[in-house]
Design a protein around this motif. Sequence first.
Motif, short mmCIF file in Angstrom:
data_model
loop_
_atom_site.label_atom_id
_atom_site.label_comp_id
_atom_site.label_asym_id
_atom_site.label_seq_id
_atom_site.Cartn_x
_atom_site.Cartn_y
_atom_site.Cartn_z
N ASP A 1 0.77 -19.09 -2.56
CA ASP A 1 0.81 -19.67 -1.22
C ASP A 1 1.72 -18.87 -0.30
OD1 ASP A 1 3.19 -20.31 -2.31
OD2 ASP A 1 2.97 -22.50 -2.13
N ARG A 2 2.33 -17.81 -0.82
CA ARG A 2 3.12 -16.87 -0.03
C ARG A 2 3.03 -15.52 -0.72
NH1 ARG A 2 9.29 -18.79 -1.60
NH2 ARG A 2 8.98 -18.74 -3.84
N PRO A 3 3.31 -14.44 0.01
CA PRO A 3 3.05 -13.11 -0.55
C PRO A 3 4.12 -12.61 -1.50
CG PRO A 3 3.84 -12.88 1.68
CD PRO A 3 3.76 -14.35 1.41
N PHE A 4 4.51 -13.41 -2.46
CA PHE A 4 5.44 -12.96 -3.50
C PHE A 4 4.60 -12.63 -4.72
CE2 PHE A 4 9.45 -15.55 -2.10
CZ PHE A 4 9.35 -14.98 -0.84
N PHE A 5 4.52 -11.35 -5.06
CA PHE A 5 3.63 -10.95 -6.14
C PHE A 5 4.38 -10.98 -7.47
CE2 PHE A 5 1.68 -9.70 -2.29
CZ PHE A 5 0.35 -9.94 -2.52
N ILE A 6 5.02 -12.08 -7.68
CA ILE A 6 5.77 -12.36 -8.91
C ILE A 6 5.19 -13.65 -9.48
CG2 ILE A 6 8.04 -13.09 -9.75
CD1 ILE A 6 9.23 -11.14 -7.67
N CYS A 7 5.03 -13.70 -10.78
CA CYS A 7 4.37 -14.86 -11.40
C CYS A 7 5.13 -16.15 -11.08
CB CYS A 7 4.28 -14.67 -12.91
SG CYS A 7 3.55 -16.09 -13.74
N PRO A 8 4.49 -17.12 -10.45
CA PRO A 8 5.17 -18.39 -10.16
C PRO A 8 5.53 -19.17 -11.42
CG PRO A 8 3.12 -18.18 -8.90
CD PRO A 8 3.12 -17.11 -9.94
N PRO B 1 6.64 -5.04 -6.79
CA PRO B 1 7.69 -4.82 -7.79
C PRO B 1 7.83 -3.36 -8.23
CG PRO B 1 6.37 -6.75 -8.35
CD PRO B 1 5.67 -6.07 -7.20
N GLN B 2 6.77 -2.57 -8.07
CA GLN B 2 6.83 -1.17 -8.53
C GLN B 2 7.30 -0.21 -7.43
OE1 GLN B 2 3.86 -3.07 -9.45
NE2 GLN B 2 5.04 -3.47 -11.30
N LEU B 3 7.52 -0.70 -6.24
CA LEU B 3 7.79 0.20 -5.11
C LEU B 3 9.17 0.87 -5.25
CD1 LEU B 3 6.72 1.34 -2.47
CD2 LEU B 3 7.69 -0.64 -1.28
N MET B 4 9.16 2.20 -5.20
CA MET B 4 10.40 2.97 -5.25
C MET B 4 11.10 2.86 -3.90
SD MET B 4 10.66 7.09 -5.89
CE MET B 4 9.22 7.02 -6.94
N MET B 5 12.43 2.84 -3.91
CA MET B 5 13.20 2.72 -2.65
C MET B 5 14.26 3.81 -2.59
SD MET B 5 13.92 -1.35 -2.32
CE MET B 5 13.39 -2.11 -3.83
N ASN C 1 0.80 -1.23 0.00
CA ASN C 1 0.00 0.00 0.00
C ASN C 1 0.84 1.28 0.00
OD1 ASN C 1 -2.25 -1.56 -0.01
ND2 ASN C 1 -2.79 -1.27 2.13
N ALA C 2 2.16 1.13 -0.12
CA ALA C 2 3.03 2.31 -0.10
C ALA C 2 3.46 2.69 -1.51
CB ALA C 2 4.25 2.03 0.77
N GLN C 3 3.82 3.97 -1.67
CA GLN C 3 4.37 4.44 -2.95
C GLN C 3 5.88 4.65 -2.87
OE1 GLN C 3 1.39 6.37 -1.70
NE2 GLN C 3 0.39 4.60 -2.62
N LEU C 4 6.42 4.58 -1.64
CA LEU C 4 7.87 4.74 -1.46
C LEU C 4 8.28 3.97 -0.21
CD1 LEU C 4 10.64 6.22 -2.01
CD2 LEU C 4 9.83 8.00 -0.45
N CYS C 5 9.42 3.29 -0.30
CA CYS C 5 10.02 2.65 0.88
C CYS C 5 11.34 3.34 1.19
CB CYS C 5 10.26 1.15 0.63
SG CYS C 5 11.09 0.33 2.01
#
Lengths: 223, 116
Positions: B84-91, A191-195, A160-164
């Motif tokens: 089954d785990r919070p990895f939002f990358i295509c398995p 994957p889109q989160l800016m750091m 839910n964040a836009q920046l880490c």
Amino acid sequence: MCPQDIKIMQRILTGNDQIAAEVRASLAGKGIACINLMSSPGSGKTTLLQKTATKLNKGMFVIEGDIYTTLDSERLQSAGIGVYQINTGPFGGDCHLEAAWIRSALNEIDLAGIDFLFIENIGNLVCPAEFDIGAHKNIVVLSVTEGEDKPLKYPLAFRNAQLCLISKVDLLPYLDLNLNELKQNIKRINPQLMMIEISSIIEKGLDDWINFIMACRQNAPEG
Amino acid sequence: MHEAAIVRSLLDLAFQAATKAGLSNVSSVNVMTGKIHHLVNEVLLLHFDLMKATYNGFERAVLHIEEKDVIIQCYACGQTKELDRPFFICPNCESPDTKLIAGDELHIISIEGSST
């Protein structure tokens, strides 16, 4: 005594969401960018805000959320920062802020001359992520002392964040932390989160942080 | 422990719906929760049982929770996968270009009951 099945199909937090939308629109209408800082306790949010005030040549104000004590507020006030304290405790108080708290606070705050409103949410990486409090940007702060695994354990805050902000990076030489693995775990969740790697002590990453903040206002606050 | 705040909002909504429909005796409140919310069902049920007595007509209500798995759709390979785990990358293809299509629910579905 006729049995009835009443269909509702509504988001449970609809009431909170509506207040949050009002808060967001009201602040945008005044030209104020609202930034919500979420993290575990002790990630360095208050120190970062103190340092931000020295770098940000704009009007800033902080709504400080804590279950109990005004210690963080006192630190900010001593640095010359305007602050409004919300205490949800002292015993059994809510472990997160909700939009209604912010709306009530805004009724008591003089926003004249304020460009940026920071909300330092209650230190907790789980519950604050669930509640929209009307901010234009949600920032998750994760200190390097917390370990590589925390994004995996508390995914919603990172979703839910836009920046880490990866904070306290001045401590890296003293820690057995794999920074690349930490970043990889963040990317697995969002994957889109800016750091931005940041340290308030050695002032690393502060320019990038200030640039992010300035862009929040330049890009007309939105939901 | 955000379950307490969620149950409070849930009962507020359910009470409004019951009042509007003229239900004076609510037997069940049905909700759908996605796993991404990290809610503990036992804690939701505990808070529901503690709070329901303060809502007229809900004294005998039971909370039913339908928990939804987290499912993503991959824009790269087109597959739909349950996580089954919070990895939002295509398995399947490991692309990060995915969309969450289930598991983010936090909804009251319905209430059941009767009028006197």
